[in-house]
Design a protein around this motif. Structure first.
Motif, PDB file in Angstrom:
ATOM      1  N   THR A   1      51.937 -25.476 -49.299  1.00 15.82           N
ATOM      2  CA  THR A   1      50.484 -25.087 -49.018  1.00 15.82           C
ATOM      3  C   THR A   1      49.819 -26.317 -48.699  1.00 15.82           C
TER       4      THR A   1
ATOM      5  N   GLN B   1      45.701 -28.015 -47.255  1.00 16.52           N
ATOM      6  CA  GLN B   1      44.179 -27.842 -47.571  1.00 16.52           C
ATOM      7  C   GLN B   1      43.317 -27.657 -46.114  1.00 16.52           C
TER       8      GLN B   1
ATOM      9  N   ASP C   1      42.791 -24.177 -50.359  1.00 19.35           N
ATOM     10  CA  ASP C   1      44.317 -24.118 -50.120  1.00 19.35           C
ATOM     11  C   ASP C   1      44.565 -23.070 -49.158  1.00 19.35           C
ATOM     12  N   GLN C   2      45.460 -23.466 -48.227  1.00 21.68           N
ATOM     13  CA  GLN C   2      45.877 -22.399 -47.152  1.00 21.68           C
ATOM     14  C   GLN C   2      47.345 -22.388 -47.114  1.00 21.68           C
ATOM     15  N   MET C   3      48.117 -21.259 -46.855  1.00 28.47           N
ATOM     16  CA  MET C   3      49.320 -21.081 -46.694  1.00 28.47           C
ATOM     17  C   MET C   3      49.718 -21.037 -45.342  1.00 28.47           C
TER      18      MET C   3
ATOM     19  N   GLU D   1      46.578 -19.549 -40.209  1.00 28.61           N
ATOM     20  CA  GLU D   1      46.424 -18.735 -41.642  1.00 28.61           C
ATOM     21  C   GLU D   1      46.549 -17.195 -41.840  1.00 28.61           C
TER      22      GLU D   1
END
Length: 263
Positions: free
Chosen positions: A18, A20, A26-28, A135
């Protein structure tokens, strides 16, 4: 074996690192910057083939002037970005990974001055800076994988088709739409910051969305089922943001950063 493969696939996706976003969310992210740049390049090429490019030199120079201010505030040089004006009634603009910006002439009827146009451009460029395209593509991949895994486990189950339809609706409404609104709000914050540093008055972002509300009339969808915040929510959020971004605007003016873009 199919179930085992599904479990392994789910584990691999869950183990993805992950990241940021610039605001600390938080981003995947499943794709590299270079991969996203390639996607952006192909998408922009396809749009240029489909859309009619504007030919009015004054209009093109005006849009480029505003874009140059935003790009310079990023620390880039204008030559690094491709800016294209499309002759269309669409009230729209976009930015893509790989440093591409598209602006439709219809937007210039709603964004009444350089500051309002900068508000839109800053917002769109913020989507790129925050890796929102990455994202969204990543979440789409995860959603598709999740449905495939569910399909494996539901094999032979009564009412399987009904369950799968429900899962599809859950992915669309429960994940994609609310997350879209989060990205839009994040881009509003980052865009206002960016335009202020570029010497454009961020208070005009509020005026812009009043114009957008008037232009849209009653045709805007309810906020609950939209990927964008409602006009009222967006205006309220941008008004509260002024205490944070107006000092940046004054600092830019004091430093002699005062764009003079006129149509």
């Amino acid at each position: 074996m199919r179930k085992l493969g599904a479990v392994v696939l789910l584990g691999l996706l869950s183990s993805c690192a992950t990241h940021q976003s610039p605001t600390g969310r938080d981003q995947m992210l499943l794709f590299s910057g270079s991969e996203m740049a390639q996607m952006g390049e192909k998408s922009f090429a396809a749009i240029k083939e489909k859309e009619t490019r504007a030919t009015d030199k004054a209009t093109i120079a005006y849009v480029q002037c505003v874009a140059d201010g935003i790009i310079t505030a990023l620390g880039d040089t204008p030559a690094e970005w491709e800016v294209v004006v499309f002759d269309s009634e669409q009230v729209n603009a976009f930015a893509l990974p790989g440093k591409h910006i598209g602006v439709y002439t219809g937007l210039l009827e709603v964004a009444e001055n350089q500051d309002q146009l900068a508000a839109v451009m800053g917002h769109e460029v913020a989507h790129v800076l925050a890796r929102h395209s990455n994202e969204r593509v990543s979440r789409s991949q995860l959603s598709n994988a999740g449905l495939q895994i569910a399909d494996v486990f539901l094999q032979g189950t009564a009412n399987r088709d009904l369950y799968m339809a429900g899962l599809g609706l859950g992915v669309q409404v429960g994940i994609t739409l609310p997350y879209g609104r989060t990205q839009e709000s994040e881009a509003d914050v980052m865009g206002a910051d960016l335009m202020a540093r570029a010497g454009f008055d961020p208070l005009q972002s509020v005026a812009l969305w009043h114009n957008m509300a008037e232009a849209g009339g009653g045709s805007a969808p309810p906020e609950l089922m939209s990927t964008h915040p409602s006009h009222r929510t967006r205006i309220s959020d941008l008004e509260r943001l002024q205490g944070q971004v107006q000092p940046l605007y004054r600092q830019a003016k004091s430093a002699g950063i005062q764009p003079r873009c006129r149509r």
